[in-house]
Motif scaffolding. Structure first.
Motif, PDB file in Angstrom:
ATOM      1  N   LEU A 195     -30.521  49.900 -61.651  1.00 57.09           N
ATOM      2  CA  LEU A 195     -30.144  49.581 -60.268  1.00 57.09           C
ATOM      3  C   LEU A 195     -30.073  50.846 -59.419  1.00 57.09           C
ATOM      4  O   LEU A 195     -30.173  50.782 -58.191  1.00 57.09           O
ATOM      5  CB  LEU A 195     -28.813  48.823 -60.212  1.00 57.09           C
ATOM      6  N   GLY A 196     -29.922  51.985 -60.054  1.00 54.67           N
ATOM      7  CA  GLY A 196     -29.925  53.246 -59.327  1.00 54.67           C
ATOM      8  C   GLY A 196     -31.319  53.782 -59.063  1.00 54.67           C
ATOM      9  O   GLY A 196     -31.470  54.858 -58.480  1.00 54.67           O
ATOM     10  N   ALA A 197     -32.342  53.048 -59.489  1.00 61.22           N
ATOM     11  CA  ALA A 197     -33.724  53.480 -59.276  1.00 61.22           C
ATOM     12  C   ALA A 197     -34.400  52.700 -58.156  1.00 61.22           C
ATOM     13  O   ALA A 197     -35.606  52.812 -57.962  1.00 61.22           O
ATOM     14  CB  ALA A 197     -34.525  53.321 -60.572  1.00 61.22           C
ATOM     15  N   VAL A 198     -33.624  51.900 -57.441  1.00 57.25           N
ATOM     16  CA  VAL A 198     -34.179  51.125 -56.327  1.00 57.25           C
ATOM     17  C   VAL A 198     -33.372  51.401 -55.062  1.00 57.25           C
ATOM     18  O   VAL A 198     -32.240  51.885 -55.105  1.00 57.25           O
ATOM     19  CB  VAL A 198     -34.192  49.619 -56.635  1.00 57.25           C
ATOM     20  N   GLY A 199     -33.998  51.072 -53.929  1.00 55.77           N
ATOM     21  CA  GLY A 199     -33.330  51.203 -52.641  1.00 55.77           C
ATOM     22  C   GLY A 199     -32.992  49.835 -52.094  1.00 55.77           C
ATOM     23  O   GLY A 199     -32.690  48.906 -52.841  1.00 55.77           O
ATOM     24  N   GLY A 200     -33.106  49.700 -50.788  1.00 60.43           N
ATOM     25  CA  GLY A 200     -32.821  48.417 -50.158  1.00 60.43           C
ATOM     26  C   GLY A 200     -31.346  48.064 -50.234  1.00 60.43           C
ATOM     27  O   GLY A 200     -30.500  48.884 -50.598  1.00 60.43           O
ATOM     28  N   PHE A 201     -31.048  46.827 -49.901  1.00 59.29           N
ATOM     29  CA  PHE A 201     -29.665  46.353 -49.945  1.00 59.29           C
ATOM     30  C   PHE A 201     -29.370  45.853 -51.354  1.00 59.29           C
ATOM     31  O   PHE A 201     -29.632  44.698 -51.699  1.00 59.29           O
ATOM     32  CB  PHE A 201     -29.434  45.251 -48.921  1.00 59.29           C
ATOM     33  N   ARG A 202     -28.836  46.734 -52.177  1.00 62.46           N
ATOM     34  CA  ARG A 202     -28.639  46.396 -53.584  1.00 62.46           C
ATOM     35  C   ARG A 202     -27.527  45.368 -53.787  1.00 62.46           C
ATOM     36  O   ARG A 202     -27.471  44.716 -54.831  1.00 62.46           O
ATOM     37  CB  ARG A 202     -28.353  47.665 -54.389  1.00 62.46           C
ATOM     38  N   GLY A 203     -26.683  45.218 -52.780  1.00 65.95           N
ATOM     39  CA  GLY A 203     -25.631  44.212 -52.887  1.00 65.95           C
ATOM     40  C   GLY A 203     -26.191  42.816 -53.079  1.00 65.95           C
ATOM     41  O   GLY A 203     -25.572  41.980 -53.751  1.00 65.95           O
ATOM     42  N   SER A 204     -27.373  42.556 -52.524  1.00 64.03           N
ATOM     43  CA  SER A 204     -27.962  41.216 -52.649  1.00 64.03           C
ATOM     44  C   SER A 204     -28.414  40.942 -54.080  1.00 64.03           C
ATOM     45  O   SER A 204     -28.569  39.780 -54.475  1.00 64.03           O
ATOM     46  CB  SER A 204     -29.137  41.055 -51.682  1.00 64.03           C
ATOM     47  N   LEU A 205     -28.614  41.977 -54.873  1.00 69.17           N
ATOM     48  CA  LEU A 205     -28.995  41.775 -56.268  1.00 69.17           C
ATOM     49  C   LEU A 205     -27.868  41.131 -57.062  1.00 69.17           C
ATOM     50  O   LEU A 205     -28.101  40.514 -58.108  1.00 69.17           O
ATOM     51  CB  LEU A 205     -29.396  43.107 -56.914  1.00 69.17           C
ATOM     52  N   HIS A 206     -26.639  41.274 -56.562  1.00 70.82           N
ATOM     53  CA  HIS A 206     -25.488  40.708 -57.261  1.00 70.82           C
ATOM     54  C   HIS A 206     -25.430  39.176 -57.139  1.00 70.82           C
ATOM     55  O   HIS A 206     -24.609  38.543 -57.801  1.00 70.82           O
ATOM     56  CB  HIS A 206     -24.199  41.329 -56.738  1.00 70.82           C
TER      57      HIS A 206
END
Length: 298
Positions: free
Chosen positions: A191-202
């Motif tokens: 998850l630390g290797a991507v950008g964007g709005f990572r909150g939506s991955l949750h």
């Protein structure tokens, strides 16, 4: 002259020595099993070096003139002793090993959750990795590129492109408790290797973890279990949450090392949803009967 008892004794000793110090021979004999090497040492750098040696040696994974991208957990503005980030000595030794194998360039980076400059300063990872010749950078917009991850939940996403374009990628997570995913080790480290709005991955976190782990396909996982965070993860609360294990795990199998680390963290693979999803997807095994586990304490 050896009598029968001493002959048997020496034969067992010889076999044990082969088992511990000739992992390639062992692996060849058990080629259908996932090799996991574990070294325990109070010297974190020696633990890394010996665990990699037990896994066949860095030359089995890194070739001359390779560009190598190293992915530590470098997300939080916390000092090393709190185990919120990867141990800087572990990361630095990985860099050193890569150059010893003839790597042309070794990059170390992560997309932090806290203020990047604070994280990079407090974690001490950049300072030690740079001493070994690593190129460290705080990710900027130009470092990301939209890629099709082809996942069940994560498809098009902004990726730190060095982890896609490098010749080899080494995943160097720390084993920790995590409030949302139960644990974070090698697979969640992506998850630390991507950008964007990572909150939506949750919204579908466990599947997102597996989608990312499927996409990045690390050459090697070198898991920092020198200090592990038992509670209040991922950032940690106090030093009371930290347990010293002095261990480093090495494997090409993300599922296997995450499963072993789960046990260290007081749970099991059966209780971690993303491990179960990853195993069903064929990313590795959580079954210790399907692992060739080598352990040495030095």
């Amino acid at each position: 002259m050896l009598d029968r008892r001493n002959f048997i004794k020496h034969s067992i000793l010889a076999y044990t020595t082969l088992k511990l110090f000739s992992p390639l021979s062992t692996f060849a004999a058990e080629k259908n099993k996932s090799l996991v090497s574990i070294c325990e040492s109070a010297d974190s750098r020696q633990a890394v070096r010996q665990a990699v040696k037990m896994a066949g040696g860095i030359g089995n994974f890194i070739s001359k003139n390779d560009t190598v991208a190293v992915k530590p957990n470098m997300a939080w503005a916390r000092k090393p002793e709190y185990a919120a980030n990867s141990n800087p000595d572990v990361v630095a030794e990985v860099v050193k090993l890569c150059y010893e194998a003839g790597a042309k360039k070794v990059f170390v980076t992560d997309n932090p959750c806290n203020s990047p400059r604070s994280v990079y300063a407090l974690s001490n990872i950049p300072a030690l990795a740079q001493k070994e010749g690593a190129e460290i950078f705080i990710p900027q917009n130009r470092h990301y590129k939209e890629r099709n991850l082809g996942g069940e939940f994560v498809d098009e996403w902004s990726v730190l492109d060095i982890f896609y374009t490098a010749d080899k990628v080494i995943n160097v997570p720390v084993a920790k408790h995590h409030g949302s995913s139960r644990i974070t080790v090698s697979m969640k480290n992506w998850l630390g290797a991507v950008g964007g709005f990572r909150g939506s991955l949750h919204q579908n976190l466990h599947q997102a973890i597996v989608d990312l782990a499927s996409f990045f396909k690390p050459t090697l996982n070198i898991v920092d279990c020198t200090r592990i965070l038992m509670a209040n993860g991922p950032t940690g609360g106090s030093l009371d949450d930290v347990k010293k294990l002095n261990r480093v795990l090495v494997s090409t199998d993300q599922v296997a090392v995450d499963s072993i680390a789960a046990g260290y963290l007081g749970t099991s693979a059966e209780n971690v949803k993303f491990i179960q999803i990853a195993e069903k997807k064929g990313l590795g095994t959580s079954d210790k009967n399907k692992m060739n586990i080598l352990y040495e304490k030095i």
